[in-house]
Write a protein that holds these residues in place. Structure first.
Motif, short mmCIF file in Angstrom:
data_model
loop_
_atom_site.label_atom_id
_atom_site.label_comp_id
_atom_site.label_asym_id
_atom_site.label_seq_id
_atom_site.Cartn_x
_atom_site.Cartn_y
_atom_site.Cartn_z
N ASP A 228 0.71 -1.16 0.12
CA ASP A 228 0.03 -0.20 0.07
C ASP A 228 0.93 1.35 0.15
OD1 ASP A 228 -2.33 2.09 0.89
OD2 ASP A 228 -3.44 -0.06 0.77
N THR A 229 0.35 2.15 0.75
CA THR A 229 1.16 3.44 0.73
C THR A 229 2.11 3.57 1.85
OG1 THR A 229 -0.47 4.59 1.96
CG2 THR A 229 -0.75 5.00 -0.50
N ASP A 274 4.38 5.74 5.69
CA ASP A 274 3.27 6.24 4.89
C ASP A 274 3.18 7.71 4.63
OD1 ASP A 274 0.71 6.28 3.90
OD2 ASP A 274 -0.35 5.50 5.70
N GLY A 279 -2.12 3.38 3.75
CA GLY A 279 -1.57 2.10 4.23
C GLY A 279 -1.85 1.73 5.68
N SER A 307 4.96 -4.71 5.80
CA SER A 307 4.47 -3.53 5.12
C SER A 307 5.41 -3.09 4.21
CB SER A 307 4.05 -2.13 6.22
OG SER A 307 3.80 -1.12 5.48
N ARG A 309 5.63 0.05 1.41
CA ARG A 309 5.16 1.23 0.49
C ARG A 309 5.59 1.13 -0.82
NH1 ARG A 309 3.85 6.79 0.33
NH2 ARG A 309 5.16 7.82 -0.92
#
Length: 505
Positions: A228-229, A274, A279, A307, A309
């Motif tokens: 995600d971001t 983020d 995100g 996670s 980015r």
């Protein structure tokens, strides 16, 4: 004799007139042909390109660049820094470098492109932007229409795409901030209950029997990769205090593959943090700790979080976003500790590089969840978006808590949807799912198919933690068996809402 000479003069004059007339006609035709060539070599405008894309999608036909003619691809490249992504290989399934002998194909293509671009066969470095480490993909700079025409007729080509073309930029939507926001929101008391040791339980978790499922599994030992971001550095519950309250023995890791640069040759990422907010919301609903701070808990509160980015926002528009997401997919695909990948991001048409990366991760046993689509004024005519539209992903959308199935205000539905998650109040303010905010002690609401996707990824982690020896197909089948419509599949909502308790039993 004079009459004969006169007749000869008249004949010669007539022939001369005819010849001149033919020459004039030939010249006229040549001029027309030359004018046609000029028109053909003038690039389509971005508005014309987008109109063709929209026309295709409005007919519920998947738009793919590989189905377009050379002039369309070249025109989009002209408006996208002249960047062309070439997927090569012996056939459509020859995308993985690890199982391929396609180096000779790549070398031949690069040499031919260099010749067509007038730089010389020995100067392929002048046109090569990047070669993917894991996939049979090269990115090249192409300025000539003839180069595209020759590539389309060459052997060993799987697809050619104008990777730098920004559909959303020319569509007029504010792409730079799509899905982003840092502001929190005070939760309505009706939207949560307090559970030990002091966490907030989102209202919709009970709808899916998630709290009851926790008696059997909390996600321990399962790694969830969220592309995600990125992840906030400003909320300790998703950083140093990831093990808080009833959450223990797990880890959170943060990476960045997105390059925030206009220059295609740039390779320096802007880190894992983020810079959008989206995100953080997705990682929160999937894995936030069952804390003692009065903050919302995630579905799999003992799962590990990895996670990435990979993108600037939720719309995969432009070369570096597409490359960032693909690189995150291949990285997660290589990790043995990652079982599940969640992507609440997408695009209204397919992207070859990301398709290859999805297949790469899928072939390594990863269960990949993708958002079915969240509408804006520019996408409300679209069905299930990419990559949720792929057979290798599990497509999820959001529904309200109405008595009968009803998609959320901005959620997409369609035949490619696999599951649904209740994430919006029907009426009553249309409130959505409570999550952690971007900053410490901040809460927020998040909706759309995005939160539905991350929620489903969390439920899958509960199942996989309960049955650690299972394959992704076994986990997916259990999710199907626990859903409302099983063994049938609804034409708009797939197998429907998942019963997490039934899934883990």
């Amino acid at each position: 004799m004079k009459n004969l000479n006169l007749r000869l003069v008249l004949v010669m004059t007539a022939l001369s007139i005819i010849a001149c007339s033919k020459d004039a006609k030939i010249n006229e035709n040549l001029q027309e042909e030359e004018s046609v060539v000029v028109v053909q070599r003038e690039a389509l405008t971005p508005q014309q390109i987008n109109a063709k894309i929209n026309e295709t999608i409005e007919q519920r036909i998947d738009f793919e660049w590989k189905n377009m003619e050379a002039h369309m691809i070249w025109s989009a490249a002209v408006h996208g820094d002249n960047i062309i992504t070439v997927g090569f290989g012996a056939d459509d399934n020859d995308f993985n470098k690890e199982n391929s002998n396609a180096n000779d194909i790549k070398d031949r293509l690069l040499k031919n492109i260099a010749i067509d671009e007038k730089v010389g066969a020995q100067k392929t470095s002048d046109i090569l932007i990047d070669e993917d480490d894991k996939l049979n993909i090269i990115d090249v700079k192409v300025e000539n229409l003839a180069t595209i025409e020759n590539l389309l007729s060459a052997e060993g080509i799987r697809y050619i795409e104008p990777a730098g073309y920004r559909y959303w930029q020319y569509q007029g939507t504010p792409e730079s901030g799509a899905g982003c926001g840092y502001d929190g929101a005070t939760l309505n008391a009706a939207d949560y209950t307090t559970i030990a040791p002091g966490a907030k339980l989102p209202w919709n978790f009970n709808t899916h029997n998630i709290p009851a499922a926790w008696n059997y599994s909390t996600g321990s030992g399962v790694g969830i990769g969220v592309i995600d971001t990125g992840l906030t550095p400003n909320n300790t519950l998703m950083n140093g205090n990831f093990n808080d309250g009833y959450s223990s023995g797990r880890y959170v890791q943060k990476y960045g593959t997105f390059v925030d640069s206009w220059w295609p040759w740039s390779s320096s990422t802007d880190g894992p943090n983020d810079q959008c907010g989206h995100g953080t919301s997705m990682t929160s609903v999937a894995t936030a700790p069952r804390n003692n701070n009065g903050m919302p808990v995630g579905v799999a509160y003992n799962a590990n979080l990895i996670s990435y980015r990979g993108t600037k926002n939720v719309l995969l528009d432009g070369y570096h976003e597409q490359k960032g997401v693909a690189n995150a997919l291949t990285a997660l695909g290589r990790r043995n500790d990652v079982k599940i990948i969640s992507m609440s991001i997408g695009n209204i048409f397919s992207i070859g590089r990301i398709s290859d990366a999805v297949r790469y991760a899928n072939n390594r046993g990863k269960l990949i969840f993708a958002a079915g689509g969240t509408s804006t004024t520019f996408t409300n005519f679209v069905g299930v978006i990419f990559p949720a539209s792929m057979s290798e992903t599990v497509a999820v959308t959001g529904v309200t808590d109405a008595n009968s199935y009803k998609e959320c205000d901005i959620c997409h539905k369609g035949s490619k949807i696999d599951f649904t998650i209740v994430m919006q109040r029907d009426g009553n303010g249309n409130r959505t799912t409570p999550v952690l905010g971007y900053y410490n002690n901040q809460t927020d609401y998040v909706g759309g198919s995005s939160v539905a996707t991350a929620t489903t990824a969390g439920i899958a982690a509960l199942v996989w933690s309960r049955h650690p020896s299972w394959t992704k197909d076994q986990v997916l089948n259990r999710l199907k068996q626990s859903a409302d419509f099983y063994p049938n599949k609804n034409s708009q909502y797939g197998y429907g809402n998942i019963n997490a308790l039934q899934a883990v039993q």
